[in-house]
Motif scaffolding. Sequence first.
Motif, mmCIF file in Angstrom:
data_model
loop_
_atom_site.group_PDB
_atom_site.id
_atom_site.type_symbol
_atom_site.label_atom_id
_atom_site.label_comp_id
_atom_site.label_asym_id
_atom_site.label_seq_id
_atom_site.Cartn_x
_atom_site.Cartn_y
_atom_site.Cartn_z
ATOM 1 N N THR A 47 0.854 -1.184 0.000
ATOM 2 C CA THR A 47 0.000 0.000 0.000
ATOM 3 C C THR A 47 0.892 1.236 0.000
ATOM 4 N N LYS A 48 0.283 2.388 -0.131
ATOM 5 C CA LYS A 48 1.053 3.623 -0.079
ATOM 6 C C LYS A 48 1.806 3.726 1.249
ATOM 7 N N ARG A 49 1.125 3.357 2.326
ATOM 8 C CA ARG A 49 1.742 3.404 3.651
ATOM 9 C C ARG A 49 2.915 2.422 3.765
ATOM 10 N N SER A 50 2.722 1.215 3.257
ATOM 11 C CA SER A 50 3.805 0.226 3.356
ATOM 12 C C SER A 50 4.984 0.603 2.454
ATOM 13 N N MET A 51 4.718 1.270 1.333
ATOM 14 C CA MET A 51 5.808 1.725 0.475
ATOM 15 C C MET A 51 6.617 2.823 1.159
ATOM 16 N N CYS A 52 5.952 3.676 1.920
ATOM 17 C CA CYS A 52 6.669 4.704 2.686
ATOM 18 C C CYS A 52 7.587 4.055 3.716
ATOM 19 N N GLU A 53 7.089 3.016 4.377
ATOM 20 C CA GLU A 53 7.909 2.289 5.361
ATOM 21 C C GLU A 53 9.093 1.608 4.676
ATOM 22 N N LEU A 54 8.851 0.981 3.539
ATOM 23 C CA LEU A 54 9.936 0.332 2.789
ATOM 24 C C LEU A 54 10.982 1.368 2.385
ATOM 25 N N ARG A 55 10.547 2.500 1.901
ATOM 26 C CA ARG A 55 11.471 3.564 1.499
ATOM 27 C C ARG A 55 12.286 4.038 2.691
ATOM 28 N N ARG A 56 11.642 4.170 3.852
ATOM 29 C CA ARG A 56 12.339 4.626 5.056
ATOM 30 C C ARG A 56 13.396 3.622 5.493
ATOM 31 N N VAL A 57 13.056 2.339 5.452
ATOM 32 C CA VAL A 57 13.954 1.296 5.952
ATOM 33 C C VAL A 57 15.024 0.905 4.926
ATOM 34 N N ALA A 58 14.624 0.730 3.676
ATOM 35 C CA ALA A 58 15.537 0.169 2.674
ATOM 36 C C ALA A 58 16.078 1.185 1.679
ATOM 37 N N GLY A 59 15.514 2.374 1.673
ATOM 38 C CA GLY A 59 16.003 3.401 0.765
ATOM 39 C C GLY A 59 15.160 3.537 -0.493
ATOM 40 N N ARG A 60 15.344 4.674 -1.132
ATOM 41 C CA ARG A 60 14.562 5.016 -2.316
ATOM 42 C C ARG A 60 14.830 4.068 -3.478
ATOM 43 N N GLY A 61 16.075 3.620 -3.643
ATOM 44 C CA GLY A 61 16.421 2.740 -4.761
ATOM 45 C C GLY A 61 15.615 1.447 -4.748
ATOM 46 N N LEU A 62 15.572 0.780 -3.617
ATOM 47 C CA LEU A 62 14.810 -0.471 -3.527
ATOM 48 C C LEU A 62 13.314 -0.196 -3.660
ATOM 49 N N ALA A 63 12.840 0.851 -3.037
ATOM 50 C CA ALA A 63 11.412 1.178 -3.134
ATOM 51 C C ALA A 63 11.023 1.449 -4.583
ATOM 52 N N ASN A 64 11.874 2.148 -5.325
ATOM 53 C CA ASN A 64 11.590 2.412 -6.737
ATOM 54 C C ASN A 64 11.594 1.125 -7.557
ATOM 55 N N ALA A 65 12.458 0.181 -7.196
ATOM 56 C CA ALA A 65 12.501 -1.100 -7.904
ATOM 57 C C ALA A 65 11.260 -1.940 -7.619
ATOM 58 N N ILE A 66 10.687 -1.794 -6.447
ATOM 59 C CA ILE A 66 9.505 -2.560 -6.047
ATOM 60 C C ILE A 66 8.219 -1.909 -6.549
ATOM 61 N N ASN A 67 8.237 -0.609 -6.766
ATOM 62 C CA ASN A 67 7.023 0.132 -7.105
ATOM 63 C C ASN A 67 6.246 -0.425 -8.313
ATOM 64 N N PRO A 68 6.889 -0.923 -9.373
ATOM 65 C CA PRO A 68 6.106 -1.489 -10.477
ATOM 66 C C PRO A 68 5.209 -2.659 -10.041
ATOM 67 N N TYR A 69 5.633 -3.420 -9.065
ATOM 68 C CA TYR A 69 4.809 -4.524 -8.554
ATOM 69 C C TYR A 69 3.605 -3.976 -7.788
ATOM 70 N N ARG A 70 3.816 -2.897 -7.060
ATOM 71 C CA ARG A 70 2.693 -2.257 -6.370
ATOM 72 C C ARG A 70 1.722 -1.675 -7.386
ATOM 73 N N ASN A 71 2.257 -1.044 -8.411
ATOM 74 C CA ASN A 71 1.402 -0.442 -9.439
ATOM 75 C C ASN A 71 0.550 -1.486 -10.163
ATOM 76 N N ARG A 72 1.060 -2.709 -10.256
ATOM 77 C CA ARG A 72 0.304 -3.794 -10.901
ATOM 78 C C ARG A 72 -0.508 -4.593 -9.885
ATOM 79 N N ASN A 73 -0.542 -4.141 -8.632
ATOM 80 C CA ASN A 73 -1.339 -4.770 -7.569
ATOM 81 C C ASN A 73 -0.914 -6.206 -7.274
ATOM 82 N N ALA A 74 0.394 -6.428 -7.197
ATOM 83 C CA ALA A 74 0.896 -7.762 -6.857
ATOM 84 C C ALA A 74 0.478 -8.114 -5.439
ATOM 85 N N TYR A 75 0.149 -9.380 -5.231
ATOM 86 C CA TYR A 75 -0.185 -9.847 -3.888
ATOM 87 C C TYR A 75 0.315 -11.274 -3.697
#
Length: 95
Positions: A47-75
């Motif tokens: 979710t938007k909230r969990s992506m913020c947490e991921l960005r905080r913990v792992a950094g913007r680079g990893l969050a940006n790499a994961i974002n396409p999966y969020r955009n496609r609603n991976a579960y």
Amino acid sequence: MNSSYIYTRHANERSTARTIPPMIAEIIIEYGESRDAGDGARKYALTKRSMCELRRVAGRGLANAINPYRNRNAYVVVIGGRIVTVAYASNPLFN
């Protein structure tokens, strides 16, 4: 990366067919939000909230790499310590 989850044969097949690597599935479980999926299963999605947490913990680079999966609603669906399936939803699962 050593996994703390056991992948069912179905999950391995779906992971390959849907191009959702195991590492991505585990990040979704670790940082995503979960809901009851019935029969003891939990469904995890980013979710938007969990992506913020991921960005905080792992950094913007990893969050940006994961974002396409969020955009496609991976579960990911998990029962106990077993990943049962991975997929893309047609609509966001959680807000």
